[in-house]
Design an enzyme around this catalytic site. Structure first.
Site, PDB file in Angstrom:
ATOM      1  N   THR A 191      41.719  37.757  33.256  1.00  0.00           N
ATOM      2  CA  THR A 191      42.251  39.261  32.623  1.00  0.00           C
ATOM      3  C   THR A 191      43.314  39.020  31.901  1.00  0.00           C
ATOM      4  O   THR A 191      44.305  38.073  32.156  1.00  0.00           O
ATOM      5  CB  THR A 191      42.694  39.996  34.214  1.00  0.00           C
ATOM      6  OG1 THR A 191      41.413  40.235  34.783  1.00  0.00           O
ATOM      7  CG2 THR A 191      43.200  41.379  33.690  1.00  0.00           C
ATOM      8  N   ARG A 219      30.257  47.192  40.126  1.00  0.00           N
ATOM      9  CA  ARG A 219      31.372  46.635  40.729  1.00  0.00           C
ATOM     10  C   ARG A 219      32.651  46.819  39.901  1.00  0.00           C
ATOM     11  O   ARG A 219      32.621  46.663  39.022  1.00  0.00           O
ATOM     12  CB  ARG A 219      31.197  44.884  40.701  1.00  0.00           C
ATOM     13  CG  ARG A 219      32.358  44.340  41.524  1.00  0.00           C
ATOM     14  CD  ARG A 219      33.045  43.556  40.543  1.00  0.00           C
ATOM     15  NE  ARG A 219      34.222  42.990  41.042  1.00  0.00           N
ATOM     16  CZ  ARG A 219      35.200  42.321  40.617  1.00  0.00           C
ATOM     17  NH1 ARG A 219      35.307  42.718  39.242  1.00  0.00           N
ATOM     18  NH2 ARG A 219      35.848  41.399  41.090  1.00  0.00           N
ATOM     19  N   VAL A 220      33.614  46.867  40.702  1.00  0.00           N
ATOM     20  CA  VAL A 220      34.972  47.398  40.290  1.00  0.00           C
ATOM     21  C   VAL A 220      35.822  46.392  40.744  1.00  0.00           C
ATOM     22  O   VAL A 220      35.898  46.195  41.922  1.00  0.00           O
ATOM     23  CB  VAL A 220      35.516  48.720  40.260  1.00  0.00           C
ATOM     24  CG1 VAL A 220      36.915  48.992  39.862  1.00  0.00           C
ATOM     25  CG2 VAL A 220      34.523  49.730  39.386  1.00  0.00           C
ATOM     26  N   GLY A 221      36.773  45.635  39.762  1.00  0.00           N
ATOM     27  CA  GLY A 221      37.657  44.620  40.340  1.00  0.00           C
ATOM     28  C   GLY A 221      38.926  45.460  40.546  1.00  0.00           C
ATOM     29  O   GLY A 221      39.200  46.510  40.645  1.00  0.00           O
ATOM     30  N   ASP A 222      39.953  44.489  40.643  1.00  0.00           N
ATOM     31  CA  ASP A 222      41.381  45.037  41.073  1.00  0.00           C
ATOM     32  C   ASP A 222      42.086  45.378  39.794  1.00  0.00           C
ATOM     33  O   ASP A 222      43.143  46.239  39.844  1.00  0.00           O
ATOM     34  CB  ASP A 222      42.151  43.854  41.402  1.00  0.00           C
ATOM     35  CG  ASP A 222      42.283  42.537  40.343  1.00  0.00           C
ATOM     36  OD1 ASP A 222      41.122  42.113  39.692  1.00  0.00           O
ATOM     37  OD2 ASP A 222      43.209  42.080  40.239  1.00  0.00           O
ATOM     38  N   GLY A 243      42.330  36.592  38.879  1.00  0.00           N
ATOM     39  CA  GLY A 243      41.514  35.875  39.734  1.00  0.00           C
ATOM     40  C   GLY A 243      40.561  37.049  40.441  1.00  0.00           C
ATOM     41  O   GLY A 243      40.372  37.841  40.010  1.00  0.00           O
ATOM     42  N   GLY A 245      39.013  39.632  42.129  1.00  0.00           N
ATOM     43  CA  GLY A 245      39.712  41.033  42.409  1.00  0.00           C
ATOM     44  C   GLY A 245      39.652  41.341  43.739  1.00  0.00           C
ATOM     45  O   GLY A 245      40.611  42.349  44.251  1.00  0.00           O
TER      46      GLY A 245
HETATM   47  N1  ASP Z   1      40.647  40.007  38.334  1.00  0.00           N
HETATM   48  C1  ASP Z   1      39.562  40.298  37.502  1.00  0.00           C
HETATM   49  C2  ASP Z   1      38.336  41.034  38.266  1.00  0.00           C
HETATM   50  O1  ASP Z   1      38.285  40.717  39.557  1.00  0.00           O
HETATM   51  C3  ASP Z   1      39.042  38.804  37.229  1.00  0.00           C
HETATM   52  C4  ASP Z   1      39.840  37.814  36.771  1.00  0.00           C
HETATM   53  O2  ASP Z   1      41.080  37.864  36.621  1.00  0.00           O
HETATM   54  O3  ASP Z   1      39.670  36.690  36.959  1.00  0.00           O
HETATM   55  O4  ASP Z   1      37.596  41.742  37.752  1.00  0.00           O
END
Ligand code: ASP
Length: 331
Positions: A191, A219-222, A243, A245
């Site tokens: 990200t 799917r939704v991340g952080d 990382g 999420g």
């Molecule tokens: N945090 C992001 C997600 O989970 C991916 C990442 O930053 O590695 O969508």
């Protein structure tokens, strides 16, 4: 990009950052002494420079982070952020983004398709609606109503990679240190998380990503979850994450980092403690996935911490525009 790296210890940077923020270069003027922008990963160098062009001309932190994120969404072509990002397991590219001002205003979009600048749609959600988060079709519909062009973004390379992935169809987030060892292997998640402090002492942050490659559709991340992938408070500081999420969402992680700074931790101590929280909750899982935090307090002091080796972050201010630093890590 590698040749531009300046591998310094986070602690050294913190000392420099603090000295600058405290006015060590006061002779060069208000903007030069206060403003600073930091971003996740090596592509953060380019994003910072785009943001710095704004900050150094006296723009607000909010305008600067939007500009930096737009640079990543449009100019960068990698597999994890913006228009070249890898799709989900159904071959659909969905993008997540959020933006937050230190006064508490925030906006986000999740799982938006075929819109080049999710970060600017997130800002429009913040400024033009009574809401904070729009998702999927509704987010796209809102974007089009606001004048954003709808156009297919998935690149032929990303489509080819997805067709290749279908042969095994295994969802396996890779830690960056592992993937670096595999020739030709592309990153399957990252990200751009960006935090800026402007000449007036105001803070803002932005996140933009295509999320985890090969995720389940929907799917939704952080990154678009305020408090998980991003949190900013003028009174204290700002934090962002990269990382897997799900770990940030489980721990309300960026909020946690800011709250730890509120209790007196330095940015690096706060990031480290949040990482420890991730490990304590899921000790086994934490050995096989990456989580990274980046924080800046209202004085401009910067800190980072990751679960695993390999997290780098970019710092840009009047003294240096292309610093890329190694984060400390648990493993
Ligand atoms: N945090 C992001 C997600 O989970 C991916 C990442 O930053 O590695 O969508």
């Amino acid at each position: 990009m590698t040749s531009r790296r300046r591998f310094l210890q986070s602690s050294l940077l913190s000392a420099t950052a603090l000295a600058l923020a405290q006015g060590a270069t006061a002779a060069t003027g208000k903007t030069a002494t206060r403003a600073r922008v930091v971003s996740t990963w090596d592509f953060g160098v380019g994003a910072n420079q785009a943001a710095w062009a704004k900050l150094s001309a006296g723009s607000s932190a909010l305008d600067a982070v939007e500009t930096g994120a737009r640079w990543a969404e449009e100019t960068l072509c990698n597999t994890t952020v913006g228009h070249c990002g890898y799709p989900d397991r159904d071959g659909v590219q969905t993008l997540d983004a959020s933006i937050m001002d230190g006064d508490g205003r925030c906006g986000a979009v999740a799982a938006i398709e075929d819109i080049l600048h999710p970060i600017s749609v997130a800002r429009a959600v913040m400024e033009k609606t009574p809401h904070v988060l729009l998702v999927g079709e509704g987010a796209q519909q809102f974007a089009v109503q606001q004048g954003f062009e709808k156009k297919p973004l998935l690149t032929p390379e990303a489509k080819k990679a997805w067709q290749e992935w279908l042969k095994t169809a295994q969802y396996k987030p890779q830690i960056n240190t592992e993937r670096a060892k595999l020739p030709g292997n592309k990153e399957n998640h990252d990200t751009l998380g960006m935090l800026a402090l402007d000449a007036n002492g105001n803070l803002a942050g932005a996140c933009t990503t295509s999320g985890m490659a090969w995720k389940l559709h929907g799917r939704v991340g952080d990154s678009p979850i305020v408090g998980a992938g991003l949190y900013v408070d003028h009174a204290v500081g700002a934090a962002t994450a990269s990382g897997v999420g799900e770990e940030m969402i489980r721990n309300a992680a960026s909020f946690l980092v800011v709250e730890l700074m509120r209790q007196g931790r330095t940015p690096m101590e706060a990031c480290r403690e949040a990482i420890d929280r991730v490990v304590r909750k899921r000790p086994e899982a934490s050995k096989t996935l990456q989580v990274c935090f980046l924080a800046m307090n209202r004085e401009g002091e910067v800190g980072a911490y990751a679960l695993h080796k390999g997290f780098v972050y970019a710092v840009c201010d009047a003294a240096k525009q292309d610093a890329l630093l190694d984060s400390r890590s648990v493993y």
